[in-house]
Design a protein around this motif. Sequence first.
Motif, mmCIF file in Angstrom:
data_model
loop_
_atom_site.group_PDB
_atom_site.id
_atom_site.type_symbol
_atom_site.label_atom_id
_atom_site.label_comp_id
_atom_site.label_asym_id
_atom_site.label_seq_id
_atom_site.Cartn_x
_atom_site.Cartn_y
_atom_site.Cartn_z
ATOM 1 N N LYS A 148 0.811 -1.233 0.000
ATOM 2 C CA LYS A 148 0.000 0.000 0.000
ATOM 3 C C LYS A 148 0.842 1.281 0.000
ATOM 4 N N THR A 149 2.120 1.179 0.349
ATOM 5 C CA THR A 149 2.976 2.376 0.284
ATOM 6 C C THR A 149 4.102 2.193 -0.747
ATOM 7 N N ASP A 174 -4.399 -1.801 -4.950
ATOM 8 C CA ASP A 174 -3.887 -1.709 -3.582
ATOM 9 C C ASP A 174 -2.501 -1.079 -3.488
ATOM 10 N N ALA A 175 -1.757 -1.088 -4.609
ATOM 11 C CA ALA A 175 -0.430 -0.463 -4.580
ATOM 12 C C ALA A 175 -0.580 1.053 -4.492
ATOM 13 N N ARG A 176 0.493 1.693 -4.026
ATOM 14 C CA ARG A 176 0.446 3.170 -4.044
ATOM 15 C C ARG A 176 0.308 3.650 -5.482
ATOM 16 N N SER A 177 1.097 3.080 -6.389
ATOM 17 C CA SER A 177 0.940 3.370 -7.814
ATOM 18 C C SER A 177 1.721 2.339 -8.624
ATOM 19 N N THR A 178 1.400 2.269 -9.924
ATOM 20 C CA THR A 178 2.003 1.256 -10.783
ATOM 21 C C THR A 178 2.680 1.911 -11.982
ATOM 22 N N THR A 196 11.561 0.947 -7.390
ATOM 23 C CA THR A 196 10.260 0.273 -7.326
ATOM 24 C C THR A 196 10.448 -0.880 -6.347
ATOM 25 N N SER A 197 9.334 -1.335 -5.769
ATOM 26 C CA SER A 197 9.464 -2.364 -4.731
ATOM 27 C C SER A 197 9.222 -3.766 -5.258
ATOM 28 N N ALA A 198 8.502 -3.866 -6.388
ATOM 29 C CA ALA A 198 8.228 -5.189 -6.963
ATOM 30 C C ALA A 198 7.970 -5.053 -8.462
#
Length: 274
Positions: A148-149, A174-178, A196-198
């Motif tokens: 979420k963040t 649900d992600a902060r943004s894509t 990016t986280s993932a």
Amino acid sequence: MEIYKFAYQIINDAGKVIRESIDEEIQIETKSNPNDLVTNIDKETEDRLFNNIMSAYPNHRILGEEGHGKDIKDTDGVLWIVDPIDGTLNFVHQQENFAISIGIYIDGEKYAGFVYDVMNDKMYHALAGKGAWLNDEQLKPLEDTELKTSLISTNPLWLTKEKLSDIYVPIVDDARSTRAYGSAALDFANVAKGITSAYLTMRLQPWDFAGGLIIAEEVGAVVTNQLGEKLNILEANSILVGNKSIHHELFNEYFLPHKALLEQIHNDRFRGKS
Ligand code: IPD
Ligand code: CA
Ligand code: CA
Ligand code: CA
């Protein structure tokens, strides 16, 4: 170490050749469909890398997207997995945001990974067990984040597919943004850098992930397919890469509930096909 330095040098040189010819007219052909493009620069770059490697190490083997090593069926010896231009559509339309990607494996074990962001002259590189760097700067171990963040990246195409949208839409929601960058190798590098986280996608070929996988794992990223399984470097697969905690969250809360669908997709698309 000798192979590592050699690889760094030939990738750097190949990138320089691309930069110097970036304003020249390119020849574009289509492959499997009208949006699957290949250019003379993809082919020339793969040939250049192939010739460089063969003249220095005649007993090494090379699996490349544009045709070299199509008969390779095992990981014996020193294997170079080469994507001469990852992000060909960016190369054609933007003349930037593409990378040379190489993973080197010795008897199937990770040895070194390279993702060269050619137009920005940014070399992401990693020596297995020793760390990962962006040019001369060592990349830091990844920090854990929550979806979420977090910024994540994927190809928006998966949101348009009837069944897959059940998996992908909630993640994007649900992600902060894509983000969608258009180069899988740079997607791995971005996760390794922590910007990016993932990164998640339904289908990559070995040359799309072989280099980035080594770089990402060196900073503590978890790299699996979407069934949570280790990737086979000779086979196409789905991808889920992220820092440890977001990988855990995405896998357990978003992919695992769709295990039956994902099993079916993997069996149809990847299993027994190499
Ligand atoms: C492609 C890029 C793209 C990914 C595709 C790949 P190419 O590689 O990595 O980001 O979504 O699946 O095929 O063809 O430009 O080397
Ligand atoms: Ca391609
Ligand atoms: Ca590619
Ligand atoms: Ca390519």
